[in-house]
Write an enzyme that holds these catalytic residues in place. Structure first.
Site, mmCIF file in Angstrom:
data_model
loop_
_atom_site.group_PDB
_atom_site.id
_atom_site.type_symbol
_atom_site.label_atom_id
_atom_site.label_comp_id
_atom_site.label_asym_id
_atom_site.label_seq_id
_atom_site.Cartn_x
_atom_site.Cartn_y
_atom_site.Cartn_z
ATOM 1 N N GLU A 391 0.870 -1.396 -0.184
ATOM 2 C CA GLU A 391 0.022 -0.024 0.059
ATOM 3 C C GLU A 391 0.648 1.244 -0.007
ATOM 4 O O GLU A 391 0.412 2.253 0.730
ATOM 5 C CB GLU A 391 -0.923 0.109 1.136
ATOM 6 C CG GLU A 391 -1.715 -1.194 1.592
ATOM 7 C CD GLU A 391 -2.706 -1.590 0.407
ATOM 8 O OE1 GLU A 391 -2.921 -0.838 -0.588
ATOM 9 O OE2 GLU A 391 -3.183 -2.684 0.635
ATOM 10 N N GLY A 392 1.890 1.044 -0.662
ATOM 11 C CA GLY A 392 2.921 2.367 -0.581
ATOM 12 C C GLY A 392 3.971 2.033 0.430
ATOM 13 O O GLY A 392 3.599 1.804 1.645
#
Length: 579
Positions: A391-392
Site C-alpha cells: 500500500e505504498g
C-alpha cells in the site's frame, strides 16, 4: 472544517465525545466479530499447512465460505448482493482475518482492491455485473498496478491501452507482485491509453492474451498468491474502463487510502494474536525452576507489546469513527477517504511498524522455538515484513502525509502557520504534570506532541517554502512527529472515554496510556533534537528547543509498576487485555 481529518486535529483539543473507541462497539458489532473469529478459528487456522502449500482450490473454497457468512460483502450494499454494514463492522472482519496474514492478504486484495474500486468508480452495469458475485466469493478479484519500473511511482507505468476502431482497447504490458494473481477471475488493470492517459480497466480472466506468470518465491505470505500478470494483445470492450479515461490515478490513489486503513485493522488482529501467543507461551515455558512469565524482562516485553497494540487500535478506531461520522453511502466513501488521506497514511505506518515490533518480541519470548516452523511465531514474523512495503512503502507514506499537511497549510485549509507563531506564548503557559496525575500526564504529552509537530512543520515551510518537497529528510521528521502526535492524542481521548464508564479493566488502560505517553514524549524530544537544526538556527533554534523541552517535559517516573501490572493483565486475560 472537520477537526478529525486532514491534520486539523493538530491545532486544538478534540473532545472525547467526538471520537469512536473500541469500547463503543455495539452488540451487533461484537456478533460480527465473533462470527469472523469463529470462521478463522474453525475453518482457516486448522488448514494453515495446506494453505502454505498453495492449495488454491482450498483458498477459493474458504473465500466462498466467508462470502456465505457475509464477511466479504460488508462494504457492499444489500441491493448489490452484500450486507451493507458500517465501517466499524468492516474493521472487525479485517481484524479477524489478520490472525492469519496470508488469508488477510488474499481477502484484502479481493475486498479492498477489487470490490471497493468497482463499488466506488464502477458504472451501474459494472456494479450489477460483478459485485454480487464478488461479495459471495463466486468471483475472486485482484489489483494490477505495480510494474518493474513503477512501484512507488505508479504513474510511471508502461503498460499500454491502444484504442481500437470498435471503441474497445488492446492492452499490452506486464504487471508485477499481483496478489491473488494465480486464481483471480477479475483484475483491475492500470494502463496508459495512447501511451499517456493513465486509466483503470476491468479485465476478466478468460480474456484471450491475459495470463498469470509463475508464483514468486517470497520471504513470507506463502499461503497467498503473488505472481506477475502478462498482457499480450488483451482486447476489451469500451465498457471495461473503470471510472474515466485518464483518471486512473483517482482510482489507484483513493483505493490505496482505503487499503492503508484496512491494513491497520489487519495488523491489530495480528498483534492481538501474537500477544496472546506470547503470554500463553511465557506462562508455560519454565526456566530456572519457574515460568519465564515471572521474570521482569519478559513482563516488560509483554507490557510493551500490549502498549503498542493499545496505541494502534486507539488510532484505528478513531479513524474509523471519523470516517463513519461522514454518514455517506458506501459508494460515496471514496471522497471521504481522500479527505482522510493524512490519517490513513499515519495509520498505515504506525500499524505496520508496531506489528513488526510485536512479532519480533513474540519470537524473542519464544526463544529458540520462535525460530522454527513448529510454532506460529516464526511464520507470523516473516509474513509481517511486507506490510511496510504494501500500500505504498512507509517511506512514501511519510512523504505523502507530510507533503499533504504542508499543502493544506499553504492553501489555508488549516491555519498552521498562525498556530506556529502563537506557540511561544502557549509553551510558557504549559505546566508539566506530576506522576500522581496519570490522566493529566497523557493529555499533556498529547498536546505537546501536537504543538511540536506544528512547530516543526511551520518552521520547515517558512525556511524551504516551495523547495520543501525536495527536503525528504525534513518531511520524514515532520511525518514522524505527526504520527507520534496522532497516536498519543488518540490514546488520551480513548482513556478519557474509558474512565467515564468506570470500566473493570480501567487500570490496564491507564497503564498502557501512561507508557505510550512517556515513551512518546521521549521519542518526540529525540526527534526534535535531530529535526529542528535542519529548519532553524541561532537564537531561534535555542528558543525553539527550549520550548519543545517544556512542551514534552514529563516527570522522571519508575515505569516498572505500570509494566508489571500490565503484564499481569496480559497473562490473566491474554485474549482480552483491555476488555
Amino acid at each position: 472544517m472537520n477537526a478529525q481529518h486532514g491534520g486539523a486535529w493538530l491545532l486544538g483539543d478534540t473532545s472525547p465525545s467526538e471520537v469512536f473507541t473500541p469500547e463503543d462497539r455495539s452488540a451487533e458489532h461484537r456478533l460480527i466479530s465473533a462470527t469472523a473469529l469463529q470462521f478463522m478459528e474453525q475453518e482457516v487456522l486448522p488448514r494453515r499447512d495446506d494453505l502454505e502449500a498453495k492449495d488454491w482450490p482450498l483458498t477459493r473454497a474458504l473465500l466462498r465460505q466467508a462470502g456465505d457468512l457475509g464477511l466479504l460483502g460488508v462494504d457492499v450494499p444489500e441491493d448489490l448482493g452484500g450486507v451493507g454494514l458500517d465501517i466499524v463492522s468492516s474493521v472487525l472482519v479485517s481484524e479477524a482475518f489478520g490472525r492469519y496474514a496470508s488469508l488477510a492478504t488474499t481477502a484484502g486484495a479481493h475486498m479492498g482492491l477489487c470490490i471497493v474500486p468497482v463499488l466506488w468508480f464502477g458504472t451501474e452495469a459494472q456494479r450489477a455485473r460483478y459485485l454480487p458475485r464478488l461479495a459471495s466469493g463466486e468471483l475472486v478479484g485482484a489489483y494490477a498496478l505495480s510494474e518493474a519500473g513503477s512501484g512507488s511511482d505508479a504513474l510511471g507505468a508502461r503498460a499500454t491501452a491502444t484504442r481500437l476502431p470498435d471503441g474497445g482497447y488492446e492492452l499490452n504490458g506486464e504487471k508485477l507482485w499481483i496478489s491473488n494473481c494465480s486464481f483471480a477471475d477479475l483484475y483491475v488493470v492500470f494502463a496508459k491509453v495512447d501511451g499517456q492517459h493513465f486509466t483503470a480497466f476491468l479485465v476478466e480472466r478468460t480474456t484471450p492474451g491475459l495470463s498469470p506468470g509463475r508464483e514468486e518465491h517470497k520471504m513470507g505470505l506463502h499461503g497467498s498468491s503473488t505472481a506477475p500478470l502478462l498482457l499480450q494483445g488483451v482486447r476489451v470492450a469500451g465498457d471495461a474502463v473503470l471510472g474515466e479515461v485518464g483518471k486512473g490515478h483517482r482510482v489507484a490513489f483513493t483505493v490505496l487510502n482505503y487499503g492503508r486503513f484496512k491494513l491497520g485493522a489487519m495488523t491489530t488482529g495480528g498483534m492481538r494474536q501474537a500477544l496472546r501467543d506470547a503470554a500463553t507461551y511465557a506462562s508455560s515455558r519454565r526456566q530456572f525452576g519457574k515460568p519465564i512469565a515471572q521474570f521482569g524482562a519478559i513482563q516488560s516485553k509483554l507490557a510493551e507489546m500490549a502498549t503498542r497494540l493499545y496505541v494502534t487500535e486507539s488510532a484505528m478506531y478513531r479513524l474509523a469513527g471519523s470516517l463513519q461520522a461522514e454518514g455517506v453511502a458506501h459508494q460515496d466513501l471514496g471522497r471521504v477517504f481522500e479527505q482522510h488521506a493524512v490519517e490513513a497514511a499515519i495509520l498505515k505506518v504506525l500499524s505496520s511498524e508496531a506489528l513488526q515490533y510485536v512479532l519480533d518480541e513474540n519470537v524473542q519470548i519464544h526463544g529458540g522455538n520462535g525460530f522454527v516452523r513448529d510454532y506460529p511465531a516464526e511464520g507470523a514474523y516473516r509474513d509481517a515484513r511486507v506490510n511496510r512495503i504494501f500500500e505504498g512503502t512507509n517511506e512514501i507514506n511519510r512523504l505523502l502525509l507530510a507533503g499533504q499537511l504542508a499543502r493544506r497549510a499553504a492553501r489555508g485549509e488549516i491555519p498552521l502557520i498562525a498556530a506556529a507563531r502563537a506557540l511561544p506564548d502557549e509553551w510558557l503557559a504549559m505546566a508539566p504534570p506530576t506522576p500522581e496525575a496519570p490522566v493529566a500526564l497523557v493529555r499533556h504529552v498529547a498536546a505537546g506532541l501536537r504543538k511540536c509537530t506544528v512547530l516543526l512543520l511551520g518552521a520547515a515551510m517558512q525556511r524551504y517554502r516551495e523547495a520543501l518537497a525536495e527536503e525528504q529528510e525534513v518531511l520524514t521528521w515532520v511525518a514522524d512527529a505527526a504520527i507520534e502526535a496522532y497516536a498519543v492524542d488518540s490514546v488520551a481521548l480513548r482513556l478519557a472515554r474509558v474512565l467515564e464508564r468506570d470500566s473493570p479493566v480501567a487500570a490496564a488502560h491507564r497503564e498502557a496510556a501512561c507508557l505510550a505517553a512517556v515513551e512518546g514524549a521521549l521519542r518526540g524530544d529525540a526527534l526534535l533534537r535531530r529535526a529542528l537544526p535542519a529548519v532553524l538556527d541561532g537564537d531561534t533554534l535555542r528558543i525553539a528547543l527550549a520550548g519543545a523541552r517544556r512542551m514534552l517535559k514529563v516527570p522522571a517516573i519508575d515505569q516498572r509498576p505500570w509494566r508489571r501490572d500490565l503484564a499481569a493483565a496480559c497473562l490473566a486475560r491474554p485474549a482480552a487485555v483491555f476488555g
